[in-house]
Motif scaffolding. Structure first.
Motif, PDB file in Angstrom:
ATOM      1  N   SER A  33     -31.606 -32.821   1.140  1.00 49.96           N
ATOM      2  CA  SER A  33     -30.452 -32.505   0.296  1.00 49.96           C
ATOM      3  C   SER A  33     -29.183 -32.910   1.018  1.00 49.96           C
ATOM      4  O   SER A  33     -29.210 -33.276   2.199  1.00 49.96           O
ATOM      5  CB  SER A  33     -30.441 -31.010  -0.017  1.00 49.96           C
ATOM      6  OG  SER A  33     -30.447 -30.280   1.184  1.00 49.96           O
ATOM      7  N   GLU A  34     -28.093 -32.868   0.292  1.00 51.12           N
ATOM      8  CA  GLU A  34     -26.801 -33.218   0.883  1.00 51.12           C
ATOM      9  C   GLU A  34     -25.706 -32.425   0.178  1.00 51.12           C
ATOM     10  O   GLU A  34     -25.909 -31.941  -0.939  1.00 51.12           O
ATOM     11  CB  GLU A  34     -26.544 -34.725   0.763  1.00 51.12           C
ATOM     12  CG  GLU A  34     -26.603 -35.246  -0.667  1.00 51.12           C
ATOM     13  CD  GLU A  34     -26.445 -36.766  -0.741  1.00 51.12           C
ATOM     14  OE1 GLU A  34     -25.682 -37.310   0.058  1.00 51.12           O
ATOM     15  OE2 GLU A  34     -27.073 -37.390  -1.610  1.00 51.12           O
ATOM     16  N   HIS A  35     -24.568 -32.295   0.854  1.00 48.76           N
ATOM     17  CA  HIS A  35     -23.422 -31.630   0.239  1.00 48.76           C
ATOM     18  C   HIS A  35     -22.602 -32.681  -0.488  1.00 48.76           C
ATOM     19  O   HIS A  35     -22.344 -33.746   0.065  1.00 48.76           O
ATOM     20  CB  HIS A  35     -22.531 -30.992   1.315  1.00 48.76           C
ATOM     21  CG  HIS A  35     -23.131 -29.759   1.909  1.00 48.76           C
ATOM     22  ND1 HIS A  35     -24.206 -29.795   2.763  1.00 48.76           N
ATOM     23  CD2 HIS A  35     -22.812 -28.457   1.755  1.00 48.76           C
ATOM     24  CE1 HIS A  35     -24.525 -28.560   3.114  1.00 48.76           C
ATOM     25  NE2 HIS A  35     -23.690 -27.730   2.514  1.00 48.76           N
ATOM     26  N   VAL A 181     -24.686 -28.114  -2.929  1.00 56.28           N
ATOM     27  CA  VAL A 181     -25.815 -28.755  -2.251  1.00 56.28           C
ATOM     28  C   VAL A 181     -26.743 -29.314  -3.317  1.00 56.28           C
ATOM     29  O   VAL A 181     -27.232 -28.582  -4.181  1.00 56.28           O
ATOM     30  CB  VAL A 181     -26.578 -27.739  -1.376  1.00 56.28           C
ATOM     31  CG1 VAL A 181     -27.661 -28.453  -0.574  1.00 56.28           C
ATOM     32  CG2 VAL A 181     -25.624 -27.016  -0.449  1.00 56.28           C
ATOM     33  N   ARG A 184     -31.207 -35.022  -2.395  1.00 54.30           N
ATOM     34  CA  ARG A 184     -30.862 -36.418  -2.141  1.00 54.30           C
ATOM     35  C   ARG A 184     -31.325 -37.235  -3.338  1.00 54.30           C
ATOM     36  O   ARG A 184     -32.154 -36.797  -4.127  1.00 54.30           O
ATOM     37  CB  ARG A 184     -31.520 -36.905  -0.845  1.00 54.30           C
ATOM     38  CG  ARG A 184     -33.024 -37.121  -0.922  1.00 54.30           C
ATOM     39  CD  ARG A 184     -33.501 -37.957   0.273  1.00 54.30           C
ATOM     40  NE  ARG A 184     -34.947 -37.979   0.363  1.00 54.30           N
ATOM     41  CZ  ARG A 184     -35.732 -38.804  -0.326  1.00 54.30           C
ATOM     42  NH1 ARG A 184     -35.208 -39.655  -1.192  1.00 54.30           N
ATOM     43  NH2 ARG A 184     -37.043 -38.770  -0.182  1.00 54.30           N
TER      44      ARG A 184
END
Ligand code: AMP
Ligand code: MG
Length: 415
Positions: A33-35, A181, A184
């Protein structure tokens, strides 16, 4: 390179429902995941619940332009005169506290002053100087938006697995949250196969055609928010295909090819897929799109789509899209809407396969109708462009008469 053995070429075509189940049962969501900042969350899938850090709205506020009053001041069956002691605007609360016999002029969104418990809309009252006359029959608590009525602090505002649309972006912003969040992006490698395929900009040799499937696929994949690895055109040569498969499976979560999955002498895709990985099925009881290979190479999920441009798109929308959404971590939604429509066409069809015709909806005041959108050949891409829905004829249907009820899937929302 071995050609398909006679036994494998007679593998029975799989039914649509079974294929859906087989595909979805064998997939799991990607991890990672990413912010991202709120704007950039459009189309992305939440990896964590978004929790409301505050009540929305934060205060009881007015749903109307009018007067904030104390219901206990109001006579039950006669007009009541109240002294207007101030104004409350959205963002500019009234600092005082109305006492008995007092009211505050209030605008939509303004905080309800302490002591007041009801808003009377301005259209209902009479105002003379600093006196407002409130008619009988007001209900206590009317025209208020209560603190926390939209969302209570600490509650789940948006669940993980939700794909963010415009409403979600607004909701996140309303909580004062600047970043969320998200999972990806799903990495999808795709290539076209076929010796006849020619890139745009190169002249067409006799019998050659321009590669269109990579463009339809890149459009469909971009809309889903996938990360695209366009691997170009791969000729019908086992060695070239093998190298392309190996590279794609290494780099991507999903590999999508078009062409070369039937049983022609230059159709090596399925053979290679089963040699390098595993093929769960490759023949579906549908039209268009009967040859559709589904399987795996290494960690990558594989879809070998048929080369005919309409078949490529039909199989993408009917089988691949839901699979990609599941891998993206989207919580499954109820199946895409199907609507009953009156057929304005007639045709015959064999039993035991599902047909996805391209249709145009008709709205003539007597309900929803549907007609065929142009020539239905699986190579006629124009039919997809002219259509606004799929007409789905089930396995047991053998003919359609004008006036029969058929089921359609509108493209809007689906594609
Ligand atoms: P295939 O599935 O390879 O047997 O191809 C079926 C038909 O689709 C043939 O007429 C191909 O020329 C055509 N076709 C295959 N790939 C593409 C492509 N990428 N763009 C346009 N047409 C294609
Ligand atoms: Mg081919």
């Amino acid at each position: 390179m071995t050609h398909p053995s006679p036994s494998s070429t007679v593998q029975a075509a799989l039914k649509v429902a079974e294929a859906h189940r087989l595909i979805l049962d064998s997939l799991s969501p990607i991890t990672g995941s990413e912010h991202v900042e709120v704007h950039a969350a459009l189309g992305r899938v939440l990896a964590q619940d978004v929790i409301a850090p505050l009540d929305v709205p934060m205060h009881d506020n007015s749903a109307m332009d009018g007067y904030a009053v104390r219901a206990s001041d109001l006579a039950a069956d006669a007009e009541t005169a109240l002294a207007v002691i101030g104004n409350a605007f959205a963002g500019r609360p009234f600092a005082g506290r109305p006492g008995p016999g007092e009211a505050v002029r209030i605008m939509t969104g303004a905080v309800i002053p302490d002591g007041a418990d009801t808003v009377v809309m301005q259209e209902a009252v009479r105002r003379e100087g600093d006196t407002v006359f409130i008619p009988a029959g007001q209900q206590q608590g009317r025209n208020l938006r209560r603190a926390g009525e939209d969302l209570a602090a600490g509650s789940v505002a948006l669940p993980a697995g939700k794909r963010c649309g415009p409403a979600e972006l607004g909701l996140i912003a309303s909580l004062g949250i600047g970043e969320v969040v998200v999972r990806r992006r799903l990495r999808v490698a795709f290539f076209s196969t076929g010796d006849e395929l020619t890139p745009i900009g190169q002249p067409l040799a006799p019998g050659a055609i321009h590669d269109s499937n990579r463009y339809t696929l890149s459009g469909a994949l971009s809309r889903l928010g996938c990360e695209l690895l366009d691997m170009g055109i791969v000729p019908d040569r086992p060695a070239a295909l093998e190298a392309a498969f190996a590279e794609a499976a290494e780099a991507a979560d999903v590999v999508i090819t078009s062409g070369g999955v039937s049983v022609g002498d230059a159709d090596f895709v399925r053979e290679l897929m089963s040699r390098m990985g595993e093929v769960s099925f490759w023949k579906l009881a549908i039209k268009p799109g009967r040859p559709l290979a589904f399987g795996r190479i290494g960690n990558a999920v594989l879809f070998g789509l048929p080369g005919n441009p309409v078949a490529t798109l039909v199989s993408f929308y009917q089988f691949v899209q839901d699979a990609l959404l599941a891998m993206m971590g989207v919580t499954p939604l109820p199946p895409a809407g199907r609507f009953a429509a009156r057929a304005a066409f007639a045709l015959r069809k064999p039993a035991d396969r599902v047909e996805y015709l391209r249709g145009r909806m008709l709205r003539d005041g007597t309900g929803l109708g549907v007609t065929l959108a142009g020539t239905q050949g699986s190579g006629v891409l124009r039919s997809m462009s002219e259509a606004d829905c799929f007409i789905v004829l089930p396995e047991d249907c053998t003919s359609v008469q004008a006036g029969d009820t058929v089921f359609i899937q509108p493209f809007h929302g689906l594609v």
